[in-house]
Write an enzyme that holds these catalytic residues in place. Structure first.
Site, PDB file in Angstrom:
ATOM      1  CB  CYS A 188     -19.971  44.087  24.067  1.00  8.58           C
ATOM      2  SG  CYS A 188     -21.501  43.632  23.900  1.00  8.58           S
ATOM      3  CD  GLN A 223     -16.921  45.581  23.180  1.00  8.35           C
ATOM      4  OE1 GLN A 223     -17.637  46.595  22.812  1.00  8.35           O
ATOM      5  NE2 GLN A 223     -16.445  45.465  24.285  1.00  8.35           N
TER       6      GLN A 223
END
Ligand code: CP
Ligand code: NVA
Length: 315
Positions: free
Chosen positions: A270, A131
């Site tokens: 995210c 991520q």
């Protein structure tokens, strides 16, 4: 790079290669991608839910000519007590790589120690490096411009991280900011401040703990180039949700707080988001919110990471 378990597993040369490869994959998507995983099967071994990570890895492996094999932990003998080490040894006889999402970071380390194929961390309670690479790339593709130095464009920029500064996304930004040469301010309640494990990780790598923790969200976002947040109750923390929400409320990414960052600051998350909790819908909808570019870039970045791991495995 043999495995990708944490941000700092790439050398600086590999980091530049991976970012450049992600840009190339993104630009050429839809045209033929080199089949660097032809004839290979990569297993996704997941103990937690996932939308972005699972789908981007499965699609990415397919686009690189390989076969993704999704395995839920509970469908394996691992779920009935077979050891992590034996699972790694057995799966290494069948597949060319393991992509793992689980709770304990030590389980990913144990898998990597016992496996004879590359292991990728697809999120643990400690870190989410795929991520962070995708997030850094999302900012860099804006800041570097076409053909510019992607990794170099991050140096000296400031990230403000709000909310739960003790869990995977915050830890990953602490390691990531150190790797990319970014400034990092984290703001949250003191009981959710960065913990000893991430400081021990920095120390083990000989890195200075050069992030700044504050309980003042306005101070954290001042001069920030990126305002970042994540959910206040992560997977596995559902029982603590009410208390966490009450404690973290002052750290919500509101339109007012976002306006206190640089006028060209990006908003990042995210995902999945809980609008009305850690972020206002108006911030998610702001033209400088890049949350869906972050999600898309998971695909391009992870393809680049897989290509790099496959190259290292062939050496
Ligand atoms: N951001 C992220 O990892 O999303 P998923 O949990 O949907 O994979
Ligand atoms: N901190 C979140 C991230 C999800 C991508 C969690 O671990 O649930």
């Amino acid at each position: 790079m043999k495995h990708f378990l944490k941000e700092t597993d790439c050398t600086s040369a590999e980091l530049s290669e991976v970012f450049a490869q992600a840009r190339e994959f993104k630009a050429t998507r839809g045209r033929a991608t080199p089949a660097v995983l032809a004839g290979q099967t990569w297993a996704l071994l997941f103990s937690k839910s996932s939308t972005r990570t699972r789908v981007s890895f499965e699609v990415g492996i397919h686009e690189l000519g390989g076969n993704p094999l999704f395995l839920n932990r509970n469908d394996l003998q691992l779920g009935r007590g077979e050891s992590v080490e034996d699972t790694a040894r057995v799966l290494s006889r069948f597949v060319h790589g393991l992509i793992v999402r689980t709770h304990e970071h030590s389980d990913v380390q144990r898998l990597a120690a016992a496996a004879s194929v590359p292991v990728v961390n697809a999120l643990t309670d400690f870190l989410h490096p795929c991520q962070i690479y995708s997030d850094a790339f999302t900012a860099a593709e804006r800041w570097a411009g076409p053909g510019g130095d992607l990794v170099g464009s991050l140096r000296g920029r400031k990230v403000a991280y709000l909310g739960d500064t003790s869990f995977n996304m915050a830890n990953s930004w602490i390691l990531g900011a150190s790797l990319f040469g970014m400034k990092l301010a984290l703001a949250g309640p003191p009981e959710y401040a960065p913990g000893p494990a991430i400081r021990a990780q920095l120390a083990a790598e000989g890195r200075a703990a050069d992030y700044h923790f504050t309980t003042d969200p306005v101070a954290a976002v001042r001069d920030a180039d990126i305002v970042y947040t994540d959910v206040w109750a992560s997977m596995g923390q559902e029982d603590e949700a009410a208390e966490r929400l009450a404690r973290m409320r002052p750290y919500a990414a509101t339109a007012q707080l976002f306006a206190a960052a640089r006028p060209d600051a990006l908003f990042m998350h995210c995902l999945p988001a809980h609008p009305g909790e850690e972020v206002e819908q108006a911030v998610l909808d702001n033209p400088r919110s890049v949350v869906f570019d972050q999600a898309e870039n998971r695909l391009h970045m992870q393809k680049a990471l897989l290509a790099q791991l496959a190259k290292s495995a062939r050496r």
